[in-house]
Design a protein around this motif. Structure first.
Motif, PDB file in Angstrom:
ATOM      1  N   ILE A   1      38.344  48.792 -64.826  1.00  0.00           N
ATOM      2  CA  ILE A   1      39.451  48.848 -63.870  1.00  0.00           C
ATOM      3  C   ILE A   1      40.064  50.246 -63.855  1.00  0.00           C
ATOM      4  O   ILE A   1      40.398  50.788 -62.786  1.00  0.00           O
ATOM      5  CB  ILE A   1      40.515  47.782 -64.221  1.00  0.00           C
ATOM      6  CG1 ILE A   1      39.969  46.381 -63.919  1.00  0.00           C
ATOM      7  CG2 ILE A   1      41.800  48.027 -63.429  1.00  0.00           C
ATOM      8  CD1 ILE A   1      40.903  45.260 -64.304  1.00  0.00           C
ATOM      9  N   SER A   2      40.184  50.860 -65.039  1.00  0.00           N
ATOM     10  CA  SER A   2      40.731  52.220 -65.097  1.00  0.00           C
ATOM     11  C   SER A   2      39.834  53.200 -64.363  1.00  0.00           C
ATOM     12  O   SER A   2      40.317  54.062 -63.602  1.00  0.00           O
ATOM     13  CB  SER A   2      40.890  52.650 -66.560  1.00  0.00           C
ATOM     14  OG  SER A   2      41.782  51.792 -67.246  1.00  0.00           O
TER      15      SER A   2
ATOM     16  N   VAL B   1      40.131  52.608 -60.529  1.00  0.00           N
ATOM     17  CA  VAL B   1      41.373  53.164 -59.989  1.00  0.00           C
ATOM     18  C   VAL B   1      41.247  54.679 -59.840  1.00  0.00           C
ATOM     19  O   VAL B   1      41.650  55.265 -58.829  1.00  0.00           O
ATOM     20  CB  VAL B   1      42.566  52.807 -60.889  1.00  0.00           C
ATOM     21  CG1 VAL B   1      43.809  53.580 -60.472  1.00  0.00           C
ATOM     22  CG2 VAL B   1      42.836  51.309 -60.835  1.00  0.00           C
TER      23      VAL B   1
ATOM     24  N   PHE C   1      38.992  55.404 -56.808  1.00  0.00           N
ATOM     25  CA  PHE C   1      39.710  55.259 -55.536  1.00  0.00           C
ATOM     26  C   PHE C   1      40.673  56.430 -55.323  1.00  0.00           C
ATOM     27  O   PHE C   1      40.832  56.917 -54.201  1.00  0.00           O
ATOM     28  CB  PHE C   1      40.488  53.936 -55.526  1.00  0.00           C
ATOM     29  CG  PHE C   1      39.689  52.780 -54.998  1.00  0.00           C
ATOM     30  CD1 PHE C   1      39.413  52.689 -53.647  1.00  0.00           C
ATOM     31  CD2 PHE C   1      39.222  51.786 -55.843  1.00  0.00           C
ATOM     32  CE1 PHE C   1      38.686  51.619 -53.137  1.00  0.00           C
ATOM     33  CE2 PHE C   1      38.487  50.723 -55.349  1.00  0.00           C
ATOM     34  CZ  PHE C   1      38.212  50.636 -53.994  1.00  0.00           C
ATOM     35  N   SER C   2      41.301  56.880 -56.410  1.00  0.00           N
ATOM     36  CA  SER C   2      42.221  58.015 -56.296  1.00  0.00           C
ATOM     37  C   SER C   2      41.481  59.269 -55.852  1.00  0.00           C
ATOM     38  O   SER C   2      41.992  60.050 -55.042  1.00  0.00           O
ATOM     39  CB  SER C   2      42.920  58.265 -57.639  1.00  0.00           C
ATOM     40  OG  SER C   2      43.658  57.144 -58.043  1.00  0.00           O
TER      41      SER C   2
END
Length: 430
Positions: free
Chosen positions: A76-77, A80, A83-84
Motif C-alpha cells: 500500500i505504501s 501510494v 500514484f503520487s
C-alpha cells in the motif's frame, strides 16, 4: 451484427485510454485468483506441499498472518508513492509543457498495468489473510496461497523499480514529443494510404438533408466503414460537416445526406460518431500539430525560456508537415469506384498558418529559431507534395516570418542575416 461489433470495439478502445481501466481489470483478476485458491486449498494443495516440499510452505498461522500483514502494508505504501509520482508527472507536464499532453500521458499502458499489479496483489493478500486460522494445525494453513502472495510481492517490487525508471523517462519532453510524433505519423500514413484509393469527385451538398448532433463534444473520429455500408444499403451519400478535433455543440449540424433518413437510421448513423470531452492523437493527427506547437510556444515563453526544446519541436513539425503535404485537402471515401462519404478537413494552408501564427509570436525575435524555421521551409519546398498550391502557402509563411523578424530584431548583424535568408529564399521582405 458487424456494425454492433465495431461499435463495441470502438467503445473498448475508448475505455482503454482511461487511467482506471487496467488497474480495475487487474484488481478483478486478483480477487478471482484468491477465490480460485480457496477452491484449490479445499482440494488439499497445501497439504501436498507440506508433505513433499515443506520448505516452501508457512505452516504456522501466526507467522502467516504477520507476513501477509507486513506485505499488505508495504505494498500500500509503494502504491501510494506510485500514484503520487503519476500525479507529479501530470502536474509537471501540464505546467511546463502543455495541458493537451495529459490525455496521452494518462493513457500510458505501462503506468496503468504497474498500478494494476499493485492493486491485484493487495486485494489477493487481503482475501487470503481472511482465510487464515491462527490456531489451526499445519494442514489448515493455506500455505500455497501465502507462497503465491510472497511471489506476487516480489513481482510488485521489480515492477516498482521499472516504474521509477519508466516515469523518469516519460517526463522528458523529448520522449513525450517522440511519442506524439509516432502516433501522428502512423495516423497520417493510414490517411494517405486511404487517400490513394479514393477520388476527389463529390457532388455539391447544398440541397441535401441536414441532421444535427444530439450531444456536445470533440469530434474525434467516425466509423467510415460502417457509414459506407449504410450508404450502400440506403443508396445515399453522406457529407460530414465538422472538422476532426473541433468542438461540436448539441443541436449543431453534424452531417448531410443525399436521401432523407428516418429516425432509426439517424440514430444508427449518430452511433458511429465519436464525440468525447478529451482528444487523442491516435484519433486525430491535427492534435499532434497543436501539442507540439504549444510545447514550442511554452518553451519560448519568458517563464520557461528553453530554446533547445523549441528547436526539437520544429524538427518534429518538419517531418509531420512533409507527411501532411502527401495528403489531399479533402477526405473522400468510396468503395467499388463509388464515392459515399466526404469529411471536411483543415487545408494545408490553414494548418501551416495556425501553427506559424502561434510560433511567430515567441520566436520572431530569436535569430536562431528564425533560421531553424527558414531551414524547415526550404526543406518542405524540396519534398514531394500532393498539391502544387502548397508551395504558395510555404512561401507566404516564410515571408511573413521574415517580415516579423525584421521588425522585431534590432541588432544590425542579425538584421543582415535576416536579409540574407530572404534573398536565399527568393523573397522580397518589406
Amino acid at each position: 451484427m458487424i456494425q454492433l461489433f465495431k461499435r463495441i470495439l470502438a467503445f473498448f478502445n475508448l475505455i482503454q485510454s482511461k487511467i482506471a481501466f487496467y488497474p480495475t481489470t487487474f484488481a478483478i483478476t486478483g480477487v478471482l485468483l484468491a477465490f480460485s485458491l480457496f477452491y484449490l486449498e479445499e482440494r488439499g494443495i497445501s497439504r501436498y506441499l507440506v508433505d513433499h516440499a515443506p520448505i516452501l510452505v508457512v505452516n504456522n498461522g501466526q507467522t502467516a498472518l504477520t507476513i501477509l500483514s507486513a506485505l499488505i502494508t508495504g505494498l500500500i505504501s509503494m502504491m501510494v508513492f506510485s500514484f503520487s509520482m503519476v500525479m507529479l508527472l501530470l502536474s509537471q507536464a501540464s505546467n511546463n509543457y502543455s495541458p493537451r499532453l495529459l490525455p496521452g500521458l494518462i493513457s500510458d499502458k505501462v503506468h496503468q498495468i504497474i498500478l494494476g499489479i499493485f492493486l491485484a496483489t493487495i486485494l489477493y493478500l487481503i482475501f487470503i489473510l481472511f482465510s487464515i486460522q491462527p490456531t489451526g494445525d499445519k494442514y489448515q494453513i493455506p500455505g500455497f496461497s501465502v507462497l503465491l502472495g510472497i511471489l506476487g510481492t516480489v513481482i510488485c517490487i521489480y515492477s516498482f523499480i521499472y516504474f521509477i525508471h519508466n516515469i523518469s523517462q516519460s517526463i522528458q519532453i523529448n520522449n513525450i514529443m517522440d511519442k506524439i510524433h509516432k502516433l501522428a505519423k502512423s495516423r497520417l500514413n493510414t490517411i494517405i494510404e486511404n487517400d490513394s484509393k479514393s477520388s476527389n469527385e463529390f457532388p455539391s451538398t447544398e440541397s441535401w438533408f441536414e441532421y444535427c448532433t444530439e450531444k456536445s463534444g470533440y469530434f474525434q473520429n467516425v466509423s467510415v466503414s460502417n457509414l459506407m455500408d449504410i450508404c450502400a444499403d440506403r443508396n445515399t451519400q453522406i457529407h460530414i460537416l465538422p472538422i476532426k478535433g473541433s468542438f461540436v455543440l448539441k443541436g449543431n449540424p453534424l452531417f448531410k445526406s443525399k436521401e432523407e433518413l428516418d429516425h432509426e437510421m439517424i440514430k444508427t448513423i449518430l452511433a458511429n460518431f465519436k464525440l468525447h470531452k478529451a482528444e487523442l492523437v491516435a484519433d486525430n493527427h491535427l492534435l499532434a500539430f497543436k501539442q507540439i506547437t504549444e510545447v514550442i510556444v511554452k518553451a519560448m515563453s519568458p517563464g520557461i525560456n528553453d530554446p533547445g526544446t523549441a528547436i526539437n519541436g520544429i524538427d518534429y513539425l518538419t517531418e509531420l508537415f512533409c507527411l501532411r503535404m502527401l495528403k489531399k485537402d479533402t477526405n473522400v471515401y468510396g468503395r467499388d469506384e463509388k464515392v459515399f462519404i466526404k469529411i471536411n478537413s483543415v487545408s494545408f494552408s490553414e494548418l501551416i498558418y495556425q501553427v506559424m501564427a502561434s510560433i511567430r509570436t515567441y520566436c520572431k525575435q530569436d535569430i536562431i529559431l528564425t533560421q531553424k524555421l527558414v531551414v524547415m521551409f526550404k526543406y518542405l519546398k524540396m519534398q514531394k507534395m500532393e498539391n502544387p498550391a502548397y508551395l504558395k502557402s510555404i512561401d507566404l509563411e516564410a515571408k511573413t516570418l521574415l517580415n516579423d523578424a525584421r521588425s522585431s530584431i534590432t541588432n544590425e548583424r542579425d538584421l543582415q542575416l535576416v536579409e540574407k535568408m530572404a534573398v536565399d529564399f527568393g523573397l522580397k521582405i518589406i
